[in-house]
Design a protein around this motif. Sequence first.
Motif, mmCIF file in Angstrom:
data_model
loop_
_atom_site.group_PDB
_atom_site.id
_atom_site.type_symbol
_atom_site.label_atom_id
_atom_site.label_comp_id
_atom_site.label_asym_id
_atom_site.label_seq_id
_atom_site.Cartn_x
_atom_site.Cartn_y
_atom_site.Cartn_z
ATOM 1 N N TRP A 43 -4.163 26.426 -16.788
ATOM 2 C CA TRP A 43 -3.660 25.065 -16.569
ATOM 3 C C TRP A 43 -4.675 24.224 -15.803
ATOM 4 O O TRP A 43 -4.894 23.046 -16.115
ATOM 5 N N ILE A 44 -5.333 24.797 -14.803
ATOM 6 C CA ILE A 44 -6.219 24.024 -13.939
ATOM 7 C C ILE A 44 -7.642 24.053 -14.488
ATOM 8 O O ILE A 44 -8.332 25.074 -14.405
ATOM 9 N N ASP A 45 -8.080 22.942 -15.056
ATOM 10 C CA ASP A 45 -9.420 22.818 -15.642
ATOM 11 C C ASP A 45 -10.312 21.849 -14.889
ATOM 12 O O ASP A 45 -11.533 21.857 -15.071
ATOM 13 N N THR A 46 -9.716 20.982 -14.098
ATOM 14 C CA THR A 46 -10.471 19.903 -13.451
ATOM 15 C C THR A 46 -10.175 19.874 -11.960
ATOM 16 O O THR A 46 -9.249 20.525 -11.474
ATOM 17 N N ILE A 47 -10.962 19.076 -11.244
ATOM 18 C CA ILE A 47 -10.777 18.984 -9.790
ATOM 19 C C ILE A 47 -9.473 18.271 -9.434
ATOM 20 O O ILE A 47 -8.768 18.673 -8.510
ATOM 21 N N ASP A 48 -9.142 17.214 -10.186
ATOM 22 C CA ASP A 48 -7.957 16.436 -9.822
ATOM 23 C C ASP A 48 -7.176 15.895 -11.020
ATOM 24 O O ASP A 48 -6.292 15.061 -10.849
ATOM 25 N N GLY A 49 -7.487 16.373 -12.229
ATOM 26 C CA GLY A 49 -6.838 15.813 -13.410
ATOM 27 C C GLY A 49 -5.741 16.661 -14.016
ATOM 28 O O GLY A 49 -5.276 16.351 -15.114
#
Length: 528
Positions: free
Chosen positions: A343-349
């Motif tokens: 799920w987590i691919d980006t710093i804040d997106g």
Amino acid sequence: MAVILKNHCLLITVLFLCCFCSWRQINGYESLFHPKDILPLLPRQVSWPIINSLHSAVDLLPAFMGAASVEGNNTLEWKGACFYKNIAWLQLHNKSKSQFGGGTLHIKVSNAHSWTCLDLYIFATPYRVTWDYYFFSREHTLEIKEWKSQAELEYVKNRGVSIFLLQAGTLGTLSAIWNAFPLFVNNGWGEKSNIDFLEKHMGASFEERPQPWVTNLTTDDIHSGDFLAISKIRGTWGAFETLEKWATGSYAGHTAVCLRDAEGKLWVGESGNDNDKGEDVIAILPWDEWWEFELTKDNTNPHIAVLPLHPDLRAKFNETAAWEYARSMEGKSYGYHNLIFSWIDTIDGNYPPPVDAHLVASVMTVWNQIAPEYGSNLWNEALNKRLGTQNLSLPDILVEVEKRGSSFAKLLAIPEQDDWVYSDGKSASCVAFILEMYKEGGLFGELANSIQVTEFTIKDAYTLNLFENNSSRLPKWCNADDTMKLPFCQIRGKYRMELPGYNSMDLYPHMNERCPSMPPKYYRPQGC
């Protein structure tokens, strides 16, 4: 009659106060009351619908305000839910005469929007989480008698103490708890709560299908590699899936895959099947056994659809290689190690507001203190792999990241690698198990080595251009009793399943390693 009159008088009084409060705020004065603070005085049948319309389960999530730095450095300033002007700083001392000393967190709050409100806060370092609330406009203090280690002392010197605000306030938080609780209830109330949440926060629609809600299917029309998309909408698993859907944009919460053996018998491969010990493992079950369970024993009201492979891909699917992979994974634990990293691919997106990496770190810290072994399974090993370290605890991981001049947000966004081996073997979530089987079966072709399927969410899987795109080739029983012809075959469920973007995405190198997923639109840039 007296009760009715009393209620009417109370309602008129409250409405007058609300108008008066608003007028005073407009004219620059601090209000004696605020309309939201008055709501509990209303009759319950009037107040609770209003309160519930203002707040939802999402309001349980605190928002990161910043970190209070050591005295002499930058002073943290922010606007609260009750107090609109707040500042905080950290003073180090050794009043306890302990090895590492302690500290005092100073929080000065002022400019309250009314005399009856208060702010709720959570304070965290990698080694501790605590909370407090503030009702009066003045300077408050939070005493930390002793830092737990030299590492914690060095962390707060460099990074301070993180401050999180429960933005909904006391009343809103209580209302949020009231709204969150039924998500986990295994009855009609729980089902309606999950549906309401998904409609409100994702824009999902739940259109009722004509009966029968179970398809009289023929298993001869189901083939190896056919994908099973599953959505549960009540009970603990239903609540977990609801939160997963909201975070990732997936309109299904679980998956399985069909396989035929050399004798033509149909089986179902599933990562996340309960074994006799109550453990979630990877299992390969006869279709009849799996389907019977879904029809008679699964009390989460599952909605299930068959997503048939495209005939051209089915023809090239290497069943022998797929079976070999499936057998090698059978009995292994569900892919907890890499579950959140798909799920987590980006710093804040990827974080639905007010979630961010700071909050994730604090939730992990709490979980690590309550159930350290479970927390280790969920993220410790995976975070160590991203750092190139071994056996670091979560607090040590957070400190090590800061020492390297990086951030926890960047660490979380490092892509998972399919060949990583954990203490209990390779890790595969329900969808990674299927896509790894597709890779082994030749469906990814020359791109197999440049795609990490452990980075795929369920949405990423069902949007792949791998499935049947000609409705005339779907089985005759597919959607036979429904006036709306879906591009896939729903075989169970009261409501029509929707899979936005279904069967539309071609494979490409490093797919889904840098993709944002912000609700409610879940916009995906090309080539991410």
